[in-house]
Scaffold this active site. Sequence first.
Site, PDB file in Angstrom:
ATOM      1  CB  SER A 128       2.990  20.745  -7.107  1.00 43.04           C
ATOM      2  OG  SER A 128       3.216  20.194  -5.837  1.00 43.04           O
ATOM      3  CB  ALA A 140      15.253  19.513   2.245  1.00 40.35           C
ATOM      4  CG  HIS A 177      -4.976  15.714  -5.960  1.00 38.56           C
ATOM      5  ND1 HIS A 177      -4.149  16.819  -6.051  1.00 38.56           N
ATOM      6  CD2 HIS A 177      -4.904  15.094  -7.146  1.00 38.56           C
ATOM      7  CE1 HIS A 177      -3.606  16.855  -7.251  1.00 38.56           C
ATOM      8  NE2 HIS A 177      -4.048  15.808  -7.938  1.00 38.56           N
ATOM      9  CD  GLU A 206       6.829  18.846  -2.270  1.00 41.39           C
ATOM     10  OE1 GLU A 206       6.403  18.348  -1.208  1.00 41.39           O
ATOM     11  OE2 GLU A 206       8.017  19.174  -2.431  1.00 41.39           O
ATOM     12  CE1 TYR A 217       6.557  16.841  -9.035  1.00 43.55           C
ATOM     13  CE2 TYR A 217       6.162  17.920  -6.929  1.00 43.55           C
ATOM     14  CZ  TYR A 217       5.679  17.406  -8.117  1.00 43.55           C
ATOM     15  OH  TYR A 217       4.337  17.466  -8.397  1.00 43.55           O
TER      16      TYR A 217
HETATM   17  P1  NAP Z   1       1.302  10.224 -11.600  1.00 51.15           P
HETATM   18  O1  NAP Z   1       0.258   9.261 -11.172  1.00 51.15           O
HETATM   19  O2  NAP Z   1       2.716  10.019 -11.163  1.00 51.15           O
HETATM   20  O3  NAP Z   1       1.263  10.302 -13.212  1.00 51.15           O
HETATM   21  C1  NAP Z   1       2.300  10.921 -13.950  1.00 51.15           C
HETATM   22  C2  NAP Z   1       2.030  10.717 -15.434  1.00 51.15           C
HETATM   23  O4  NAP Z   1       3.073  11.352 -16.193  1.00 51.15           O
HETATM   24  C3  NAP Z   1       2.008   9.247 -15.878  1.00 51.15           C
HETATM   25  O5  NAP Z   1       0.979   9.073 -16.815  1.00 51.15           O
HETATM   26  C4  NAP Z   1       3.367   9.091 -16.550  1.00 51.15           C
HETATM   27  O6  NAP Z   1       3.387   8.087 -17.531  1.00 51.15           O
HETATM   28  C5  NAP Z   1       3.503  10.452 -17.202  1.00 51.15           C
HETATM   29  N1  NAP Z   1       4.881  10.768 -17.631  1.00 51.15           N
HETATM   30  C6  NAP Z   1       5.980  10.845 -16.843  1.00 51.15           C
HETATM   31  N2  NAP Z   1       7.039  11.165 -17.572  1.00 51.15           N
HETATM   32  C7  NAP Z   1       6.645  11.300 -18.864  1.00 51.15           C
HETATM   33  C8  NAP Z   1       7.278  11.598 -20.101  1.00 51.15           C
HETATM   34  N3  NAP Z   1       8.595  11.840 -20.174  1.00 51.15           N
HETATM   35  N4  NAP Z   1       6.540  11.657 -21.232  1.00 51.15           N
HETATM   36  C9  NAP Z   1       5.213  11.399 -21.176  1.00 51.15           C
HETATM   37  N5  NAP Z   1       4.554  11.095 -20.046  1.00 51.15           N
HETATM   38  C10 NAP Z   1       5.246  11.031 -18.895  1.00 51.15           C
HETATM   39  O7  NAP Z   1       0.903  11.713 -11.148  1.00 51.15           O
HETATM   40  P2  NAP Z   1      -0.540  12.281 -10.656  1.00 51.15           P
HETATM   41  O8  NAP Z   1      -0.655  12.099  -9.190  1.00 51.15           O
HETATM   42  O9  NAP Z   1      -1.591  11.791 -11.573  1.00 51.15           O
HETATM   43  O10 NAP Z   1      -0.307  13.836 -10.883  1.00 51.15           O
HETATM   44  C11 NAP Z   1      -0.579  14.457 -12.140  1.00 51.15           C
HETATM   45  C12 NAP Z   1       0.215  15.743 -12.242  1.00 51.15           C
HETATM   46  O11 NAP Z   1      -0.153  16.624 -11.177  1.00 51.15           O
HETATM   47  C13 NAP Z   1       1.722  15.571 -12.123  1.00 51.15           C
HETATM   48  O12 NAP Z   1       2.310  16.550 -12.950  1.00 51.15           O
HETATM   49  C14 NAP Z   1       2.016  15.886 -10.660  1.00 51.15           C
HETATM   50  O13 NAP Z   1       3.341  16.334 -10.512  1.00 51.15           O
HETATM   51  C15 NAP Z   1       1.004  16.990 -10.419  1.00 51.15           C
HETATM   52  N6  NAP Z   1       0.520  17.126  -9.037  1.00 51.15           N
HETATM   53  C16 NAP Z   1       0.022  16.041  -8.370  1.00 51.15           C
HETATM   54  C17 NAP Z   1      -0.483  16.207  -7.094  1.00 51.15           C
HETATM   55  C18 NAP Z   1      -1.044  15.040  -6.328  1.00 51.15           C
HETATM   56  O14 NAP Z   1      -1.208  15.169  -5.099  1.00 51.15           O
HETATM   57  N7  NAP Z   1      -1.389  13.940  -6.979  1.00 51.15           N
HETATM   58  C19 NAP Z   1      -0.489  17.486  -6.503  1.00 51.15           C
HETATM   59  C20 NAP Z   1      -0.006  18.560  -7.232  1.00 51.15           C
HETATM   60  C21 NAP Z   1       0.488  18.387  -8.511  1.00 51.15           C
HETATM   61  P3  NAP Z   1       3.783   6.542 -17.183  1.00 51.15           P
HETATM   62  O15 NAP Z   1       2.488   5.903 -16.777  1.00 51.15           O
HETATM   63  O16 NAP Z   1       4.320   6.074 -18.473  1.00 51.15           O
HETATM   64  O17 NAP Z   1       4.783   6.576 -16.067  1.00 51.15           O
HETATM   65  O1  G4F Z   2       2.903  11.089  -0.211  1.00 51.93           O
HETATM   66  P1  G4F Z   2       4.156  11.839  -0.411  1.00 51.93           P
HETATM   67  O2  G4F Z   2       5.273  11.121  -1.074  1.00 51.93           O
HETATM   68  O3  G4F Z   2       3.750  13.179  -1.158  1.00 51.93           O
HETATM   69  P2  G4F Z   2       4.476  14.602  -1.338  1.00 51.93           P
HETATM   70  O4  G4F Z   2       5.941  14.505  -1.141  1.00 51.93           O
HETATM   71  O5  G4F Z   2       3.743  15.577  -0.476  1.00 51.93           O
HETATM   72  O6  G4F Z   2       4.220  14.893  -2.877  1.00 51.93           O
HETATM   73  C1  G4F Z   2       2.942  14.674  -3.468  1.00 51.93           C
HETATM   74  O7  G4F Z   2       2.159  15.830  -3.320  1.00 51.93           O
HETATM   75  C2  G4F Z   2       2.650  16.984  -4.033  1.00 51.93           C
HETATM   76  C3  G4F Z   2       1.692  18.134  -3.723  1.00 51.93           C
HETATM   77  O8  G4F Z   2       2.130  18.820  -2.591  1.00 51.93           O
HETATM   78  C4  G4F Z   2       2.699  16.645  -5.499  1.00 51.93           C
HETATM   79  F1  G4F Z   2       3.071  17.741  -6.206  1.00 51.93           F
HETATM   80  C5  G4F Z   2       3.655  15.493  -5.727  1.00 51.93           C
HETATM   81  O9  G4F Z   2       3.661  15.143  -7.108  1.00 51.93           O
HETATM   82  C6  G4F Z   2       3.154  14.296  -4.925  1.00 51.93           C
HETATM   83  O10 G4F Z   2       1.930  13.882  -5.497  1.00 51.93           O
HETATM   84  O11 G4F Z   2       4.716  12.348   1.023  1.00 51.93           O
HETATM   85  C7  G4F Z   2       3.931  13.102   1.903  1.00 51.93           C
HETATM   86  C8  G4F Z   2       4.668  13.249   3.230  1.00 51.93           C
HETATM   87  C9  G4F Z   2       6.123  13.702   3.100  1.00 51.93           C
HETATM   88  O12 G4F Z   2       6.397  14.710   4.046  1.00 51.93           O
HETATM   89  C10 G4F Z   2       6.940  12.471   3.424  1.00 51.93           C
HETATM   90  O13 G4F Z   2       8.196  12.752   4.033  1.00 51.93           O
HETATM   91  O14 G4F Z   2       4.717  11.963   3.845  1.00 51.93           O
HETATM   92  C11 G4F Z   2       6.005  11.766   4.399  1.00 51.93           C
HETATM   93  N1  G4F Z   2       6.267  10.330   4.496  1.00 51.93           N
HETATM   94  C12 G4F Z   2       6.486   9.665   5.671  1.00 51.93           C
HETATM   95  N2  G4F Z   2       6.743   8.384   5.417  1.00 51.93           N
HETATM   96  C13 G4F Z   2       6.390   9.463   3.489  1.00 51.93           C
HETATM   97  C14 G4F Z   2       6.685   8.224   4.070  1.00 51.93           C
HETATM   98  N3  G4F Z   2       6.265   9.623   2.152  1.00 51.93           N
HETATM   99  C15 G4F Z   2       6.424   8.529   1.371  1.00 51.93           C
HETATM  100  N4  G4F Z   2       6.248   8.651   0.035  1.00 51.93           N
HETATM  101  N5  G4F Z   2       6.733   7.287   1.900  1.00 51.93           N
HETATM  102  C16 G4F Z   2       6.884   7.092   3.246  1.00 51.93           C
HETATM  103  O15 G4F Z   2       7.171   5.986   3.700  1.00 51.93           O
END
Ligand code: NAP
Ligand code: G4F
Length: 323
Positions: free
Chosen positions: A124, A279, A178, A126, A148
């Site tokens: 990520s 943070a 994404h 992050e 995280y």
């Molecule tokens: P998500 O919608 O939160 O999906 C997370 C998945 O992990 C769910 O299927 C969840 O299952 C499963 N899971 C959580 N804990 C588990 C456990 N102990 N054993 C088995 N399965 C478990 O996340 P996403 O947005 O699809 O992201 C996919 C991956 O990419 C994650 O690793 C995330 O950290 C990483 N990532 C996401 C982004 C982004 O912007 N979306 C960016 C960078 C990296 P349940 O349905 O049972 O909860």
């Molecule tokens: O949508 P967010 O919660 O995503 P964040 O923290 O960037 O994390 C996501 O992207 C990561 C990739 O960089 C993934 F690895 C991670 O698993 C996840 O998918 O927050 C985005 C920004 C933050 O700066 C947060 O402080 O939006 C700001 N924000 C402002 N108001 C908020 C809110 N975030 C959330 N969730 N809810 C609010 O009300």
Amino acid sequence: MKNVALITGITGQDGAYLAEFLLAQGYEVHGMVRRSSTENFERIDSIRERLQLHQADLLDQLSMVRLLEATQPAEVYNLAAQSFVPTSFAQPLLTGEFTALGVTRMLEAIRQVNRNIRFYQASSSEMFGRVQEEPQTETTPFWPRSPYGVAKTYGHWITVNYRESFEIFACSGILFNHESPLRGKEFVTRKISDAVARIKLGRQDKLLLGNLDAQRDWGFAGDYVRAMWMMLNQESADDFVIATGIKHSVREFAQLAFAHVDLDYQDFVEVDPDLLRPADVQTLCGDCTKAREQLGWSPEVSFEALVRMMVDADLQRVQRETD
Ligand code: NAP
Ligand code: G4F
């Protein structure tokens, strides 16, 4: 014979898009799901019949070994994680177990069962946290700003380490944010698109947000899962930044989303200090030149099209729910 893929986290946003993509490529797709008292397969409903789902858990090493033995995959996509940043401040130890050590458990299972399995780790942006340069590339130093981010940094390095130590074909995809209509509603983009739809249809009055000035490089999940597959289908394993190279603020996302339904965000958005993080990551913007040149990957959906897609999907869903 069909190529066999195993996806952990198949019930999540990316899992659903990746499963659909791999099915379209002719794969036999297996998904790892954790046991819960009610099934949570909403995102994979439309392809459920074409998938083979198996119960296992990132916390349970043996369950993963058995899963690999049973499914014999050629490719493993490790998408499962505790993926919500605020929860990682509230539950740092559990986040470490899932998001960090869970990666080692899967790599150990691969090492034990079949070292020829190709492995994708969902790393990520992050990890860049307090960014050391802009835009961020594969060589930008990490400075994670949440438990995280710290856990993902461990996951990244253990993936690199197993590649270097045991010659496992292991890739770390450093994906920037994404989104899609399948995004969880607690993430800021979907929280906004859902609220815009509910406000437009008279179901909600206001939207509470935290840091409006945070900037992210937002892309479309459907584009990003294609990159995961491309990484596992090149000649040698490597790590790649996947991003659009353009950043926008949370405020801009809200402005555009409300404007799409002819509303002014300033009439509805309020800042709630409780939503500010201990943070925060103030800005992220990726440079995906390496992925462009080596994988031939580039994003297809623009920021503006993404915002419209998410608001339109939520309008339709909220309308359906209230009909
Ligand atoms: P998500 O919608 O939160 O999906 C997370 C998945 O992990 C769910 O299927 C969840 O299952 C499963 N899971 C959580 N804990 C588990 C456990 N102990 N054993 C088995 N399965 C478990 O996340 P996403 O947005 O699809 O992201 C996919 C991956 O990419 C994650 O690793 C995330 O950290 C990483 N990532 C996401 C982004 C982004 O912007 N979306 C960016 C960078 C990296 P349940 O349905 O049972 O909860
Ligand atoms: O949508 P967010 O919660 O995503 P964040 O923290 O960037 O994390 C996501 O992207 C990561 C990739 O960089 C993934 F690895 C991670 O698993 C996840 O998918 O927050 C985005 C920004 C933050 O700066 C947060 O402080 O939006 C700001 N924000 C402002 N108001 C908020 C809110 N975030 C959330 N969730 N809810 C609010 O009300």
